[in-house]
Design an enzyme around this catalytic site. Structure first.
Site, PDB file in Angstrom:
ATOM      1  N   TYR A 132     -10.880   3.432   4.333  1.00 54.86           N
ATOM      2  CA  TYR A 132      -9.610   2.703   4.522  1.00 54.86           C
ATOM      3  C   TYR A 132      -8.537   3.742   4.837  1.00 54.86           C
ATOM      4  O   TYR A 132      -7.998   4.382   3.939  1.00 54.86           O
ATOM      5  CB  TYR A 132      -9.297   1.923   3.248  1.00 54.86           C
ATOM      6  CG  TYR A 132      -8.250   0.839   3.384  1.00 54.86           C
ATOM      7  CD1 TYR A 132      -7.304   0.830   4.422  1.00 54.86           C
ATOM      8  CD2 TYR A 132      -8.202  -0.203   2.465  1.00 54.86           C
ATOM      9  CE1 TYR A 132      -6.363  -0.172   4.525  1.00 54.86           C
ATOM     10  CE2 TYR A 132      -7.254  -1.223   2.566  1.00 54.86           C
ATOM     11  CZ  TYR A 132      -6.343  -1.192   3.602  1.00 54.86           C
ATOM     12  OH  TYR A 132      -5.401  -2.181   3.701  1.00 54.86           O
ATOM     13  N   LYS A 176      -5.068   0.930   8.545  1.00 52.62           N
ATOM     14  CA  LYS A 176      -3.856   0.149   8.241  1.00 52.62           C
ATOM     15  C   LYS A 176      -2.834   0.446   9.320  1.00 52.62           C
ATOM     16  O   LYS A 176      -2.381   1.580   9.458  1.00 52.62           O
ATOM     17  CB  LYS A 176      -3.337   0.553   6.858  1.00 52.62           C
ATOM     18  CG  LYS A 176      -2.018  -0.037   6.437  1.00 52.62           C
ATOM     19  CD  LYS A 176      -2.025  -1.547   6.399  1.00 52.62           C
ATOM     20  CE  LYS A 176      -3.088  -2.130   5.508  1.00 52.62           C
ATOM     21  NZ  LYS A 176      -3.094  -3.585   5.377  1.00 52.62           N
ATOM     22  N   PRO A 205      -2.533  -4.706  11.044  1.00 52.65           N
ATOM     23  CA  PRO A 205      -1.090  -4.417  11.060  1.00 52.65           C
ATOM     24  C   PRO A 205      -0.270  -5.292  10.111  1.00 52.65           C
ATOM     25  O   PRO A 205       0.970  -5.232  10.162  1.00 52.65           O
ATOM     26  CB  PRO A 205      -0.720  -4.701  12.518  1.00 52.65           C
ATOM     27  CG  PRO A 205      -1.659  -5.790  12.924  1.00 52.65           C
ATOM     28  CD  PRO A 205      -2.938  -5.585  12.156  1.00 52.65           C
ATOM     29  N   ASN A 206      -0.943  -6.096   9.274  1.00 53.17           N
ATOM     30  CA  ASN A 206      -0.212  -6.958   8.321  1.00 53.17           C
ATOM     31  C   ASN A 206       0.892  -7.756   8.988  1.00 53.17           C
ATOM     32  O   ASN A 206       2.064  -7.720   8.559  1.00 53.17           O
ATOM     33  CB  ASN A 206       0.361  -6.132   7.159  1.00 53.17           C
ATOM     34  CG  ASN A 206      -0.702  -5.712   6.160  1.00 53.17           C
ATOM     35  OD1 ASN A 206      -0.917  -4.530   5.945  1.00 53.17           O
ATOM     36  ND2 ASN A 206      -1.387  -6.665   5.558  1.00 53.17           N
ATOM     37  N   HIS A 303     -11.120  -7.791   0.736  1.00 52.83           N
ATOM     38  CA  HIS A 303      -9.824  -7.116   0.771  1.00 52.83           C
ATOM     39  C   HIS A 303      -9.641  -6.267  -0.487  1.00 52.83           C
ATOM     40  O   HIS A 303     -10.255  -6.525  -1.519  1.00 52.83           O
ATOM     41  CB  HIS A 303      -8.748  -8.215   0.833  1.00 52.83           C
ATOM     42  CG  HIS A 303      -7.374  -7.798   0.454  1.00 52.83           C
ATOM     43  ND1 HIS A 303      -6.871  -7.914  -0.827  1.00 52.83           N
ATOM     44  CD2 HIS A 303      -6.375  -7.287   1.197  1.00 52.83           C
ATOM     45  CE1 HIS A 303      -5.614  -7.493  -0.837  1.00 52.83           C
ATOM     46  NE2 HIS A 303      -5.289  -7.108   0.379  1.00 52.83           N
ATOM     47  N   HIS A 332      -9.390   0.822  -1.786  1.00 56.08           N
ATOM     48  CA  HIS A 332      -8.388   1.894  -1.835  1.00 56.08           C
ATOM     49  C   HIS A 332      -8.864   3.037  -2.740  1.00 56.08           C
ATOM     50  O   HIS A 332      -8.141   4.002  -2.937  1.00 56.08           O
ATOM     51  CB  HIS A 332      -7.068   1.369  -2.422  1.00 56.08           C
ATOM     52  CG  HIS A 332      -6.251   0.494  -1.509  1.00 56.08           C
ATOM     53  ND1 HIS A 332      -6.719  -0.652  -0.936  1.00 56.08           N
ATOM     54  CD2 HIS A 332      -4.952   0.615  -1.092  1.00 56.08           C
ATOM     55  CE1 HIS A 332      -5.741  -1.212  -0.215  1.00 56.08           C
ATOM     56  NE2 HIS A 332      -4.665  -0.453  -0.292  1.00 56.08           N
TER      57      HIS A 332
HETATM   58  O1  GKR Z   1      -2.059  -0.903   0.283  1.00 53.81           O
HETATM   59  O2  GKR Z   1      -0.423  -0.868   1.720  1.00 53.81           O
HETATM   60  C1  GKR Z   1      -1.462  -1.343   1.251  1.00 53.81           C
HETATM   61  C2  GKR Z   1      -2.064  -2.548   1.938  1.00 53.81           C
HETATM   62  O3  GKR Z   1      -1.251  -2.931   3.009  1.00 53.81           O
HETATM   63  C3  GKR Z   1      -2.240  -3.679   0.976  1.00 53.81           C
HETATM   64  O4  GKR Z   1      -1.058  -3.941   0.292  1.00 53.81           O
HETATM   65  C4  GKR Z   1      -2.724  -4.931   1.634  1.00 53.81           C
HETATM   66  O5  GKR Z   1      -2.701  -5.993   0.731  1.00 53.81           O
HETATM   67  O6  GKR Z   1      -4.794  -3.747   2.028  1.00 53.81           O
HETATM   68  C5  GKR Z   1      -4.140  -4.911   2.089  1.00 53.81           C
HETATM   69  C6  GKR Z   1      -4.432  -5.704   3.343  1.00 53.81           C
HETATM   70  O7  GKR Z   1      -5.563  -5.657   3.791  1.00 53.81           O
HETATM   71  O8  GKR Z   1      -3.586  -6.422   3.848  1.00 53.81           O
HETATM   72 MG    MG Z   2      -5.232  -7.077   5.302  1.00 52.75          MG
END
Ligand code: GKR
Ligand code: MG
Length: 406
Positions: A132, A176, A205-206, A303, A332
């Site tokens: 990740y 990410k 990219p959320n 996730h 993570h």
């Molecule tokens: O750890 O910054 C992060 C991720 O963006 C996390 O908050 C997300 O919930 O990993 C996650 C995702 O797959 O969207």
């Molecule tokens: Mg995600």
């Protein structure tokens, strides 16, 4: 065997400056460890979110589950729902999940069986996880560089991937995204493809992209990604990208609870559901989700959020028990492993996969000294919530978290 108490211990552990579409990870990530006490003195463990609201919900259900049998998880779920009137489905499910996992840990300890056996047996002996990757600063501002160093361009991302894959052996990669303009992130994916020709690749990219941008990225990365995760906000945004995309779309944002599944399926917005037992209501309900995904022709992946070894153990038992789970799971863990609360030995990565612990219950033991240290860190930090945006704004006051951004 009856529950006598829920002992919730909030903790804070070190987290590198990982960038995402809402800002940057703070120096400490918040989490909690639940010790579920029983009348026979057997203690069940689980791990979950440590923000104020989650802790308050656990405090609100504490009395209702006292005296209930650790085997009566359906009744415990009802008691949790009743104790949290007005709470969102995902929040009730998260509170229950923490208790359910600890109950399964107790059940396994009492019966001398690993949790994977309680879930029906393992269909795989080791669970593959993905590397990740995150864009990141070299270190938290004002502190020395961390061991991972900076990753702000394609070369930095490839370096990070190599380091993580050398250390853990991962056979899949997730980046990410949502941090830089899409062209730069496409370039990073192409650099990963060149450096790791055989590794399945994903980008998440959320929801930082408009549907139009999402469609363009999907077109450019056609044939390169195994799936594209949450390119655009909402069922409508995802459906608009899905209509044009050559690869499956995955989500943990527009589908995150049973109530959100049907609308997404009806619109063809999501092809791969990213499960997460922490908010899908525990291990057994995630198995139910897998059955639904199979019935609707959807793929299933997993996730993660910043977590330690108790969660990794639960994720591994669960993933081992689900035949339909067809992708390497997110974790993570490499970012936070140095601060684990689990006694070393039960969890390890071999060729990117975690062998399913075979001891009773979750098969992990709490390192009491580590727990006490992380609880002290939590108390001394005075932190109550995760605030990636606020932390980013300390260094980039003009940072605007509004999405979609491109
Ligand atoms: O750890 O910054 C992060 C991720 O963006 C996390 O908050 C997300 O919930 O990993 C996650 C995702 O797959 O969207
Ligand atoms: Mg995600």
């Amino acid at each position: 065997m009856r529950i006598t108490d829920l002992e919730v211990v909030p903790i804070a552990f070190r987290d590198p400056p990982l960038l995402n579409s809402s800002g940057v990870h703070e120096p400490l990530a918040l989490r909690c460890v639940l010790r579920l006490h029983t009348e026979d003195g057997v203690v069940g463990l689980s791990e979950g979110p440590g923000d104020r609201a989650s802790l308050d919900r656990l405090a609100a259900v504490r009395e209702s589950v006292r005296g209930m049998s650790v085997f009566a998880t359906t009744l415990i779920a009802r008691a949790v729902d009743a104790a949290l009137p007005g709470a969102r489905e995902v929040d009730r499910a998260a509170a229950f999940s923490l208790i359910e996992v600890a109950c399964l840990d107790v059940q396994g300890k009492v019966l001398g069986l690993p949790v994977s056996e309680l879930l029906g047996g393992r269909v795989r002996d080791a669970v593959p996880y993905a590397a990740y990757l995150f864009y990141k600063w070299a270190g938290h501002p004002g502190e020395a560089d961390d061991e991972w160093g900076e990753a702000l361009d394609p070369d930095g991302i490839v370096r990070q991937a190599r380091r993580m894959i050398d250390a853990y052996g991962f056979g899949s990669i997730k980046l990410k995204g949502g941090v830089f303009p899409p062209e730069q992130e496409i370039a990073a994916i192409r650099a990963l493809r060149a450096a790791f020709p055989e590794h399945p690749l994903r980008i998440d990219p959320n929801c930082a992209w408009t549907p139009e941008t999402g469609r363009r990225v999907a077109e450019e990365l056609d044939g390169v990604l195994e799936y594209l995760e949450d390119p655009s906000p909402g069922v409508d945004g995802m459906a608009a990208v899905a209509r044009a995309a050559g690869m499956p779309l995955a989500s943990n944002m527009c589908v995150h609870s049973f109530g959100t599944l049907a609308p997404a399926v009806a619109r063809g917005a999501v092809h791969v559901v990213l499960s997460d037992h922490h908010y899908w209501g525990g291990l057994r309900r995630t198995q139910h989700l897998a059955t639904l995904c199979e019935a609707f022709g959807l793929g299933l992946s997993m996730h993660s959020n910043s977590h330690l070894g108790i969660s990794l153990a639960a994720m591994t038992h669960l993933a081992a028990s689900i035949p339909h789970l067809g992708y390497a799971c997110d974790t993570h863990y490499p970012w936070n492993a140095a601060d684990d609360v689990v006694v070393p030995g039960a969890l390890r990565f071999e060729d990117g996969a975690v062998p399913v612990p075979t001891g009773p219950g979750l098969g992990v033991e709490l390192d009491e000294a580590a727990l006490a240290r992380l609880h002290r860190a939590y108390t001394e930090s005075g932190r109550q919530v995760r605030d990636d945006t606020g932390y980013m704004r300390r260094f980039r006051p003009d940072f605007d978290p509004a999405l979609p951004r491109w």
